[in-house]
Scaffold this motif. Structure first.
Motif, PDB file in Angstrom:
ATOM      1  N   SER A  13       0.829  -1.200   0.000  1.00 48.24           N
ATOM      2  CA  SER A  13       0.000   0.000   0.000  1.00 48.24           C
ATOM      3  C   SER A  13       0.870   1.258   0.000  1.00 48.24           C
ATOM      4  CB  SER A  13      -0.955   0.006   1.200  1.00 48.24           C
ATOM      5  OG  SER A  13      -0.234   0.121   2.393  1.00 48.24           O
ATOM      6  N   ASP A  14       0.362   2.282  -0.629  1.00 43.85           N
ATOM      7  CA  ASP A  14       1.062   3.554  -0.724  1.00 43.85           C
ATOM      8  C   ASP A  14       0.936   4.282   0.616  1.00 43.85           C
ATOM      9  OD1 ASP A  14       1.711   6.288  -1.289  1.00 43.85           O
ATOM     10  OD2 ASP A  14       1.349   5.891  -3.398  1.00 43.85           O
ATOM     11  N   PRO A  15       2.035   4.778   1.163  1.00 41.27           N
ATOM     12  CA  PRO A  15       1.954   5.474   2.447  1.00 41.27           C
ATOM     13  C   PRO A  15       1.119   6.756   2.387  1.00 41.27           C
ATOM     14  CG  PRO A  15       4.191   5.568   1.577  1.00 41.27           C
ATOM     15  CD  PRO A  15       3.401   4.674   0.673  1.00 41.27           C
ATOM     16  N   LEU A  16       0.891   7.282   1.194  1.00 39.00           N
ATOM     17  CA  LEU A  16       0.044   8.473   1.047  1.00 39.00           C
ATOM     18  C   LEU A  16      -1.443   8.137   1.110  1.00 39.00           C
ATOM     19  CD1 LEU A  16       1.823  10.339  -1.897  1.00 39.00           C
ATOM     20  CD2 LEU A  16       1.897  10.908   0.536  1.00 39.00           C
ATOM     21  N   ASP A  17      -1.788   6.876   0.951  1.00 40.84           N
ATOM     22  CA  ASP A  17      -3.184   6.443   0.879  1.00 40.84           C
ATOM     23  C   ASP A  17      -3.908   6.743   2.192  1.00 40.84           C
ATOM     24  OD1 ASP A  17      -5.606   5.047   0.785  1.00 40.84           O
ATOM     25  OD2 ASP A  17      -4.742   3.358  -0.286  1.00 40.84           O
ATOM     26  N   ARG A  43      -2.970  17.926  -6.432  1.00 41.86           N
ATOM     27  CA  ARG A  43      -3.585  18.591  -5.278  1.00 41.86           C
ATOM     28  C   ARG A  43      -3.953  17.592  -4.186  1.00 41.86           C
ATOM     29  NH1 ARG A  43      -8.107  23.174  -5.121  1.00 41.86           N
ATOM     30  NH2 ARG A  43      -7.853  23.617  -2.924  1.00 41.86           N
ATOM     31  N   TYR A  44      -4.381  16.413  -4.588  1.00 42.03           N
ATOM     32  CA  TYR A  44      -4.791  15.374  -3.652  1.00 42.03           C
ATOM     33  C   TYR A  44      -4.057  14.066  -3.953  1.00 42.03           C
ATOM     34  CZ  TYR A  44      -8.507  18.639  -2.548  1.00 42.03           C
ATOM     35  OH  TYR A  44      -9.208  19.758  -2.182  1.00 42.03           O
ATOM     36  N   PRO A  45      -2.756  14.023  -3.708  1.00 40.06           N
ATOM     37  CA  PRO A  45      -1.994  12.809  -4.029  1.00 40.06           C
ATOM     38  C   PRO A  45      -2.454  11.591  -3.237  1.00 40.06           C
ATOM     39  CG  PRO A  45      -0.651  14.321  -2.741  1.00 40.06           C
ATOM     40  CD  PRO A  45      -1.912  15.051  -3.100  1.00 40.06           C
ATOM     41  N   GLY A  46      -2.978  11.799  -2.047  1.00 40.99           N
ATOM     42  CA  GLY A  46      -3.473  10.683  -1.257  1.00 40.99           C
ATOM     43  C   GLY A  46      -4.686  10.030  -1.885  1.00 40.99           C
ATOM     44  N   VAL A  47      -5.586  10.849  -2.427  1.00 39.69           N
ATOM     45  CA  VAL A  47      -6.765  10.307  -3.095  1.00 39.69           C
ATOM     46  C   VAL A  47      -6.339   9.550  -4.350  1.00 39.69           C
ATOM     47  CG1 VAL A  47      -8.949  10.854  -4.238  1.00 39.69           C
ATOM     48  CG2 VAL A  47      -8.295  12.068  -2.144  1.00 39.69           C
ATOM     49  N   ALA A  48      -5.402  10.124  -5.094  1.00 39.85           N
ATOM     50  CA  ALA A  48      -4.903   9.450  -6.294  1.00 39.85           C
ATOM     51  C   ALA A  48      -4.280   8.100  -5.926  1.00 39.85           C
ATOM     52  CB  ALA A  48      -3.886  10.332  -7.019  1.00 39.85           C
ATOM     53  N   ALA A  49      -3.496   8.078  -4.859  1.00 37.77           N
ATOM     54  CA  ALA A  49      -2.877   6.834  -4.403  1.00 37.77           C
ATOM     55  C   ALA A  49      -3.947   5.826  -4.003  1.00 37.77           C
ATOM     56  CB  ALA A  49      -1.937   7.104  -3.226  1.00 37.77           C
ATOM     57  N   HIS A  50      -4.974   6.308  -3.334  1.00 40.43           N
ATOM     58  CA  HIS A  50      -6.030   5.398  -2.911  1.00 40.43           C
ATOM     59  C   HIS A  50      -6.777   4.823  -4.111  1.00 40.43           C
ATOM     60  CE1 HIS A  50      -8.796   3.485  -0.233  1.00 40.43           C
ATOM     61  NE2 HIS A  50      -9.797   3.907  -1.007  1.00 40.43           N
ATOM     62  N   ARG A  52      -5.672   4.310  -7.029  1.00 35.65           N
ATOM     63  CA  ARG A  52      -4.810   3.315  -7.695  1.00 35.65           C
ATOM     64  C   ARG A  52      -4.809   1.991  -6.949  1.00 35.65           C
ATOM     65  NH1 ARG A  52      -1.374   7.772  -8.114  1.00 35.65           N
ATOM     66  NH2 ARG A  52      -0.169   7.065  -6.325  1.00 35.65           N
ATOM     67  N   GLY A  53      -4.992   2.028  -5.639  1.00 34.35           N
ATOM     68  CA  GLY A  53      -4.852   0.818  -4.848  1.00 34.35           C
ATOM     69  C   GLY A  53      -6.143   0.178  -4.369  1.00 34.35           C
ATOM     70  N   CYS A  54      -7.277   0.849  -4.570  1.00 33.88           N
ATOM     71  CA  CYS A  54      -8.550   0.322  -4.069  1.00 33.88           C
ATOM     72  C   CYS A  54      -9.527   0.148  -5.231  1.00 33.88           C
ATOM     73  CB  CYS A  54      -9.140   1.265  -3.022  1.00 33.88           C
ATOM     74  SG  CYS A  54     -10.721   0.697  -2.352  1.00 33.88           S
ATOM     75  N   PRO A  55      -9.704  -1.072  -5.696  1.00 33.93           N
ATOM     76  CA  PRO A  55     -10.594  -1.303  -6.834  1.00 33.93           C
ATOM     77  C   PRO A  55     -12.024  -0.823  -6.592  1.00 33.93           C
ATOM     78  CG  PRO A  55      -9.314  -3.279  -6.366  1.00 33.93           C
ATOM     79  CD  PRO A  55      -9.056  -2.316  -5.248  1.00 33.93           C
ATOM     80  N   SER A  56     -12.522  -0.940  -5.376  1.00 38.54           N
ATOM     81  CA  SER A  56     -13.898  -0.521  -5.089  1.00 38.54           C
ATOM     82  C   SER A  56     -14.060   0.990  -5.234  1.00 38.54           C
ATOM     83  CB  SER A  56     -14.305  -0.926  -3.671  1.00 38.54           C
ATOM     84  OG  SER A  56     -14.309  -2.317  -3.548  1.00 38.54           O
ATOM     85  N   CYS A  57     -13.141   1.747  -4.675  1.00 38.19           N
ATOM     86  CA  CYS A  57     -13.232   3.203  -4.773  1.00 38.19           C
ATOM     87  C   CYS A  57     -12.957   3.679  -6.198  1.00 38.19           C
ATOM     88  CB  CYS A  57     -12.291   3.872  -3.779  1.00 38.19           C
ATOM     89  SG  CYS A  57     -12.859   3.723  -2.069  1.00 38.19           S
ATOM     90  N   GLU A  58     -12.050   3.000  -6.883  1.00 33.89           N
ATOM     91  CA  GLU A  58     -11.778   3.358  -8.278  1.00 33.89           C
ATOM     92  C   GLU A  58     -13.027   3.118  -9.110  1.00 33.89           C
ATOM     93  OE1 GLU A  58     -10.481   3.272 -12.353  1.00 33.89           O
ATOM     94  OE2 GLU A  58     -11.196   1.503 -11.306  1.00 33.89           O
ATOM     95  N   GLU A  59     -13.732   2.053  -8.840  1.00 35.58           N
ATOM     96  CA  GLU A  59     -14.983   1.768  -9.546  1.00 35.58           C
ATOM     97  C   GLU A  59     -16.037   2.841  -9.229  1.00 35.58           C
ATOM     98  OE1 GLU A  59     -18.374  -1.719  -9.858  1.00 35.58           O
ATOM     99  OE2 GLU A  59     -16.441  -2.206  -8.974  1.00 35.58           O
TER     100      GLU A  59
END
Length: 71
Positions: A13-17, A43-50, A52-59
């Motif tokens: 997992s990305d530490p920014l997530d 602006r929101y690198p944490g959201v971008a990281a999340h 990328r790593g969470c299929p449910s939220c990306e969906e």
């Protein structure tokens, strides 16, 4: 999932997530910036990281995008 798979997922997992709750709280803002081509990932690198790593939220993000754009 076995115990090793869970550990592997955690270590990858990305530490920014910030996690699902924080990402979902900002998803509407992130989407508006995305639609404005305003580089929301900067602006929101944490959201971008999340996303990328969470299929449910990306969906969820892709679903909101489709709902807003009609596609």
């Amino acid at each position: 999932m076995n115990e090793w798979q869970g550990l592997d997922d955690l270590l990858r997992s990305d530490p920014l997530d910030p996690g699902c709750d924080a990402a979902l709280d900002l998803m509407d803002v992130y989407l508006e910036l995305f639609l404005a081509d305003a580089a929301p990932e900067r602006r929101y690198p944490g959201v971008a990281a999340h996303l990328r790593g969470c299929p449910s939220c990306e969906e969820d993000f892709r679903g909101l995008l489709a709902a807003v754009t009609g596609g």
